[in-house]
Scaffold this motif. Structure first.
Motif, mmCIF file in Angstrom:
data_model
loop_
_atom_site.group_PDB
_atom_site.id
_atom_site.type_symbol
_atom_site.label_atom_id
_atom_site.label_comp_id
_atom_site.label_asym_id
_atom_site.label_seq_id
_atom_site.Cartn_x
_atom_site.Cartn_y
_atom_site.Cartn_z
ATOM 1 N N MET A 1 43.615 36.698 39.009
ATOM 2 C CA MET A 1 44.344 37.892 38.615
ATOM 3 C C MET A 1 45.838 37.747 38.878
ATOM 4 O O MET A 1 46.583 38.637 38.578
ATOM 5 C CB MET A 1 43.803 39.107 39.370
ATOM 6 C CG MET A 1 42.523 39.682 38.804
ATOM 7 S SD MET A 1 42.584 40.126 37.076
ATOM 8 C CE MET A 1 43.790 41.410 37.056
ATOM 9 N N LYS A 2 46.278 36.670 39.436
ATOM 10 C CA LYS A 2 47.699 36.510 39.738
ATOM 11 C C LYS A 2 48.553 36.532 38.477
ATOM 12 O O LYS A 2 49.702 36.919 38.519
ATOM 13 C CB LYS A 2 47.927 35.201 40.482
ATOM 14 C CG LYS A 2 47.326 35.178 41.851
ATOM 15 C CD LYS A 2 47.556 33.836 42.492
ATOM 16 C CE LYS A 2 46.802 33.743 43.800
ATOM 17 N NZ LYS A 2 46.883 32.435 44.387
ATOM 18 N N SER B 1 36.172 44.246 41.592
ATOM 19 C CA SER B 1 36.489 42.901 42.039
ATOM 20 C C SER B 1 37.930 42.920 42.534
ATOM 21 O O SER B 1 38.869 42.967 41.744
ATOM 22 C CB SER B 1 36.327 41.912 40.886
ATOM 23 O OG SER B 1 36.689 40.628 41.305
ATOM 24 N N SER B 2 38.078 42.925 43.857
ATOM 25 C CA SER B 2 39.410 43.056 44.455
ATOM 26 C C SER B 2 40.045 41.701 44.692
ATOM 27 O O SER B 2 39.364 40.712 44.938
ATOM 28 C CB SER B 2 39.326 43.796 45.786
ATOM 29 O OG SER B 2 38.898 45.110 45.588
ATOM 30 N N ASP B 3 41.346 41.690 44.652
ATOM 31 C CA ASP B 3 42.137 40.507 44.942
ATOM 32 C C ASP B 3 42.914 40.796 46.224
ATOM 33 O O ASP B 3 43.546 41.836 46.341
ATOM 34 C CB ASP B 3 43.089 40.229 43.780
ATOM 35 C CG ASP B 3 43.741 38.866 43.865
ATOM 36 O OD1 ASP B 3 43.761 38.274 44.953
ATOM 37 O OD2 ASP B 3 44.243 38.400 42.829
ATOM 38 N N SER B 4 42.864 39.899 47.193
ATOM 39 C CA SER B 4 43.484 40.156 48.491
ATOM 40 C C SER B 4 44.958 39.769 48.545
ATOM 41 O O SER B 4 45.596 39.919 49.574
ATOM 42 C CB SER B 4 42.720 39.410 49.584
ATOM 43 O OG SER B 4 42.761 38.022 49.336
ATOM 44 N N GLU B 5 45.514 39.279 47.463
ATOM 45 C CA GLU B 5 46.920 38.878 47.429
ATOM 46 C C GLU B 5 47.837 40.097 47.489
ATOM 47 O O GLU B 5 47.452 41.210 47.150
ATOM 48 C CB GLU B 5 47.208 38.101 46.139
ATOM 49 C CG GLU B 5 46.458 36.806 46.004
ATOM 50 C CD GLU B 5 46.963 35.727 46.936
ATOM 51 O OE1 GLU B 5 48.182 35.662 47.165
ATOM 52 O OE2 GLU B 5 46.133 34.958 47.428
ATOM 53 N N TYR C 1 48.154 38.375 35.766
ATOM 54 C CA TYR C 1 48.089 39.610 34.993
ATOM 55 C C TYR C 1 49.456 40.268 35.017
ATOM 56 O O TYR C 1 50.018 40.529 36.073
ATOM 57 C CB TYR C 1 47.013 40.546 35.551
ATOM 58 C CG TYR C 1 46.587 41.584 34.555
ATOM 59 C CD1 TYR C 1 45.643 41.296 33.590
ATOM 60 C CD2 TYR C 1 47.166 42.843 34.545
ATOM 61 C CE1 TYR C 1 45.250 42.232 32.655
ATOM 62 C CE2 TYR C 1 46.786 43.787 33.614
ATOM 63 C CZ TYR C 1 45.831 43.478 32.675
ATOM 64 O OH TYR C 1 45.464 44.403 31.741
ATOM 65 N N HIS D 1 45.783 47.354 42.815
ATOM 66 C CA HIS D 1 44.847 47.578 43.913
ATOM 67 C C HIS D 1 45.036 48.993 44.463
ATOM 68 O O HIS D 1 46.136 49.428 44.751
ATOM 69 C CB HIS D 1 45.054 46.557 45.023
ATOM 70 C CG HIS D 1 44.126 46.759 46.173
ATOM 71 N ND1 HIS D 1 42.783 46.493 46.081
ATOM 72 C CD2 HIS D 1 44.347 47.239 47.417
ATOM 73 C CE1 HIS D 1 42.214 46.787 47.234
ATOM 74 N NE2 HIS D 1 43.134 47.240 48.054
ATOM 75 N N ALA E 1 48.390 42.862 44.376
ATOM 76 C CA ALA E 1 47.214 42.402 43.651
ATOM 77 C C ALA E 1 46.723 43.430 42.639
ATOM 78 O O ALA E 1 47.053 44.600 42.699
ATOM 79 C CB ALA E 1 46.099 42.085 44.644
ATOM 80 N N TYR E 2 45.888 42.932 41.742
ATOM 81 C CA TYR E 2 45.208 43.762 40.759
ATOM 82 C C TYR E 2 43.713 43.688 41.028
ATOM 83 O O TYR E 2 43.211 42.695 41.534
ATOM 84 C CB TYR E 2 45.481 43.260 39.336
ATOM 85 C CG TYR E 2 46.938 43.318 38.965
ATOM 86 C CD1 TYR E 2 47.484 44.484 38.451
ATOM 87 C CD2 TYR E 2 47.757 42.213 39.136
ATOM 88 C CE1 TYR E 2 48.819 44.540 38.111
ATOM 89 C CE2 TYR E 2 49.094 42.264 38.802
ATOM 90 C CZ TYR E 2 49.622 43.429 38.292
ATOM 91 O OH TYR E 2 50.939 43.485 37.963
ATOM 92 N N ASP E 3 43.006 44.747 40.672
ATOM 93 C CA ASP E 3 41.553 44.772 40.784
ATOM 94 C C ASP E 3 40.974 44.875 39.387
ATOM 95 O O ASP E 3 41.551 45.524 38.509
ATOM 96 C CB ASP E 3 41.077 45.974 41.597
ATOM 97 C CG ASP E 3 41.532 45.934 43.043
ATOM 98 O OD1 ASP E 3 41.882 44.846 43.533
ATOM 99 O OD2 ASP E 3 41.538 47.002 43.679
#
Length: 112
Positions: A1-2, A92-96, A4, A69, A99-101
């Motif tokens: 997702m980075k 579906s979460s992104d921990s960055e 997006y 997020h 971030a985007y989910d």
């Protein structure tokens, strides 16, 4: 997702719950969507690998959307997207940082 892009979040989706509302004329009750908050979203499509990995599951995914997020979004909520009611089936979460989910939405049956 980075990868997006923020400018792809160009549509609005309402997240909320349902409550029972009584008809004052005949006394029957029906479920009504109650919005809690609104966020920007963008359309998200599965890659070929994602599609193959979902083959054989019983899940019927109707929509995938990408949102910034937001911890308020849970699977206990419903979503109203273009006038259609959906259940939040998964996140579906992104921990960055920043971030985007990806939120999986399943269409709610009109009878329940």
């Amino acid at each position: 997702m980075k990868n997006y892009s923020l400018n792809r979040l160009n549509k609005r989706v309402q997240f909320g719950t349902v409550k029972s509302v009584q008809n004052p004329i005949n006394g029957t009750t029906k479920q009504q969507f109650v919005p809690l908050f609104t966020v920007w979203y963008g359309e998200y499509t599965l890659t070929v690998n994602n599609t193959i990995s979902l083959t054989g599951t019983t899940a019927t995914t109707d929509e995938l959307i990408a949102v910034r997020h937001d911890e308020r979004i849970t699977t206990a909520l419903l979503a109203l997207l273009d006038g259609v009611e959906y259940k939040v089936a998964g996140i579906s979460s992104d921990s960055e940082l920043n971030a985007y989910d990806v939120v999986t939405l399943t269409k709610v049956n009109g009878h329940g």
